[in-house]
Design a protein around this motif. Structure first.
Motif, PDB file in Angstrom:
ATOM      1  N   GLU A  33       5.641  61.025 110.745  1.00 44.70           N
ATOM      2  CA  GLU A  33       5.497  62.563 110.436  1.00 44.70           C
ATOM      3  C   GLU A  33       6.600  63.407 110.382  1.00 44.70           C
ATOM      4  O   GLU A  33       6.538  64.303 109.465  1.00 44.70           O
ATOM      5  CB  GLU A  33       4.357  63.183 111.508  1.00 44.70           C
ATOM      6  N   GLN A  34       7.586  63.275 111.260  1.00 38.04           N
ATOM      7  CA  GLN A  34       8.740  64.109 111.339  1.00 38.04           C
ATOM      8  C   GLN A  34       9.621  63.719 110.173  1.00 38.04           C
ATOM      9  O   GLN A  34      10.241  64.588 109.240  1.00 38.04           O
ATOM     10  CB  GLN A  34       9.576  63.712 112.433  1.00 38.04           C
ATOM     11  N   TYR A  36       8.610  62.964 106.901  1.00 35.19           N
ATOM     12  CA  TYR A  36       7.827  63.447 105.867  1.00 35.19           C
ATOM     13  C   TYR A  36       8.204  65.058 105.783  1.00 35.19           C
ATOM     14  O   TYR A  36       8.441  65.660 104.812  1.00 35.19           O
ATOM     15  CB  TYR A  36       6.298  63.103 105.915  1.00 35.19           C
ATOM     16  N   GLU A  37       8.250  65.577 107.067  1.00 33.63           N
ATOM     17  CA  GLU A  37       8.652  67.024 107.338  1.00 33.63           C
ATOM     18  C   GLU A  37      10.197  67.139 106.704  1.00 33.63           C
ATOM     19  O   GLU A  37      10.296  68.037 106.026  1.00 33.63           O
ATOM     20  CB  GLU A  37       8.469  67.546 108.497  1.00 33.63           C
ATOM     21  N   LYS A  40      10.118  66.763 102.966  1.00 33.82           N
ATOM     22  CA  LYS A  40       9.654  68.129 102.543  1.00 33.82           C
ATOM     23  C   LYS A  40      10.776  69.299 102.244  1.00 33.82           C
ATOM     24  O   LYS A  40      10.941  69.958 101.458  1.00 33.82           O
ATOM     25  CB  LYS A  40       8.243  68.422 103.215  1.00 33.82           C
ATOM     26  N   TRP A  56       4.794  63.174  92.253  1.00 34.84           N
ATOM     27  CA  TRP A  56       5.001  62.464  93.199  1.00 34.84           C
ATOM     28  C   TRP A  56       5.280  61.034  92.876  1.00 34.84           C
ATOM     29  O   TRP A  56       5.000  60.576  91.632  1.00 34.84           O
ATOM     30  CB  TRP A  56       3.631  62.377  94.194  1.00 34.84           C
ATOM     31  N   ARG A  78       8.725  62.943  96.605  1.00 38.09           N
ATOM     32  CA  ARG A  78       8.548  64.181  95.950  1.00 38.09           C
ATOM     33  C   ARG A  78       9.617  63.962  94.625  1.00 38.09           C
ATOM     34  O   ARG A  78      10.528  63.333  94.489  1.00 38.09           O
ATOM     35  CB  ARG A  78       8.842  65.408  96.506  1.00 38.09           C
ATOM     36  N   LEU A 211      -1.680  62.492 101.146  1.00 41.30           N
ATOM     37  CA  LEU A 211      -1.482  63.991 101.094  1.00 41.30           C
ATOM     38  C   LEU A 211      -2.370  64.808 101.601  1.00 41.30           C
ATOM     39  O   LEU A 211      -1.975  65.872 101.769  1.00 41.30           O
ATOM     40  CB  LEU A 211      -1.354  64.075  99.436  1.00 41.30           C
ATOM     41  N   GLU A 212      -3.941  64.391 101.872  1.00 42.54           N
ATOM     42  CA  GLU A 212      -4.745  64.872 102.496  1.00 42.54           C
ATOM     43  C   GLU A 212      -4.176  65.591 103.830  1.00 42.54           C
ATOM     44  O   GLU A 212      -4.611  66.510 104.385  1.00 42.54           O
ATOM     45  CB  GLU A 212      -6.035  64.446 102.682  1.00 42.54           C
ATOM     46  N   ARG A 213      -3.428  64.633 104.519  1.00 43.84           N
ATOM     47  CA  ARG A 213      -3.047  64.750 105.748  1.00 43.84           C
ATOM     48  C   ARG A 213      -1.992  66.215 105.881  1.00 43.84           C
ATOM     49  O   ARG A 213      -1.842  66.780 106.687  1.00 43.84           O
ATOM     50  CB  ARG A 213      -2.241  63.823 106.476  1.00 43.84           C
ATOM     51  N   GLU A 214      -1.303  66.369 104.701  1.00 44.80           N
ATOM     52  CA  GLU A 214      -0.423  67.332 104.373  1.00 44.80           C
ATOM     53  C   GLU A 214      -1.137  68.666 103.888  1.00 44.80           C
ATOM     54  O   GLU A 214      -0.370  69.672 103.521  1.00 44.80           O
ATOM     55  CB  GLU A 214       0.651  66.889 103.539  1.00 44.80           C
ATOM     56  N   ARG A 216      -2.282  68.618 100.885  1.00 47.31           N
ATOM     57  CA  ARG A 216      -1.897  68.737  99.505  1.00 47.31           C
ATOM     58  C   ARG A 216      -2.604  67.784  98.678  1.00 47.31           C
ATOM     59  O   ARG A 216      -3.481  66.985  99.072  1.00 47.31           O
ATOM     60  CB  ARG A 216      -0.223  68.074  99.326  1.00 47.31           C
TER      61      ARG A 216
END
Length: 256
Positions: A33-34, A36-37, A40, A56, A78, A211-214, A216
């Motif tokens: 999770e970190q 992916y942040e 981003k 993507w 991305r 992406l739904e978790r984000e 997006r």
């Protein structure tokens, strides 16, 4: 260091083409999770009016690659407009350790959001399909990284070469597409579309679930690289890379 600091390191490495130590050396507890942040933030730092967010890319879409890194699902990165190659040329000196793999890419005409969609849901939103070569180039020393590291590094995304011809999504069975990747006239790798999660459409479904978790999804006009049909091969100055998709055509990349 904060996630913003790590993102700045990755963004700088991407800009300067100078390899950095993988993040997990200094932060061994880095989570997915970190990561992916960090991804981003680092990509957002590069966005300008001349470098737009365009879609993507999927990675680790083959079972073999997932087993190599000890995971049971793909990852995503991305894409920005500056990644698009406008000519079939690549200057090796501008990259750290470039590699090339063959793929297919989808462009969408309708928005898609949500987890656990079906092929029926996705095909209705696809406008066209392109043949694609993706250039990957890890920003980490020795092309060595853990799963969180490669996610933070935007799944090693670097450049994209798309076919001039767009294909109807309904033209053929994209899981049956065959491609031979050649280096300087020598056959190096062979693959079928089924190597991508059984069918490239399932790569898009997996992307949307992640992406739904984000919060997006995919919006109209966006591009999705569905993942490598072949493995990636290392390239250097003087190489000529050809992806032969049979009756669909060929893509050629000249490495200077």
């Amino acid at each position: 260091m904060t996630l913003f600091n790590y993102a700045s390191q990755v963004a700088t490495a991407q800009k300067t083409k100078q390899a950095i130590e993988k993040i997990t050396v200094s932060k061994p507890d880095l989570t997915v999770e970190q990561a992916y942040e960090i991804q981003k933030i680092s990509i957002e730092q590069t966005l300008t009016s001349a470098n737009r967010f365009i879609g993507w890319k999927m990675g680790l879409t083959s079972v073999a690659k997932q087993q190599q890194v000890g995971v049971d699902s793909p990852i995503y990165g991305r894409l920005t407009s500056s990644m698009n190659l406008t000519k079939n040329e690549l200057t090796a000196a501008e990259y750290i350790h470039p590699r090339v793999e063959a793929e297919v890419a989808f462009v969408f005409k309708k928005a898609l959001f949500g987890a656990n969609l079906t092929p029926l849901d996705v095909w209705d939103a696809v406008e066209s399909v392109y043949l694609a070569l993706e250039v990957i180039d890890s920003r980490y020393q020795n092309f060595s990284f853990t799963l969180p590291d490669v996610i933070a590094d935007n799944a090693s995304s670097t450049k994209i070469l798309l076919s001039a011809q767009a294909f109807s999504p309904y033209a053929l069975d994209w899981s049956a597409v065959e491609v031979t990747l050649k280096q300087n006239g020598e056959d190096k790798l062979f693959g079928q579309g089924a190597a991508v999660l059984g069918h490239p459409i399932y790569s898009v479904i997996e992307l949307l679930t992640m992406l739904e978790r984000e919060g997006r999804g995919i919006t109209p006009g966006q591009l999705v690289l569905t993942g490598g049909i072949t493995d990636a091969i290392a390239v250097e100055a003087g190489d000529v890379i050809e992806a032969d998709y049979g009756a669909l055509g060929k893509l050629t990349l000249n490495v200077k």
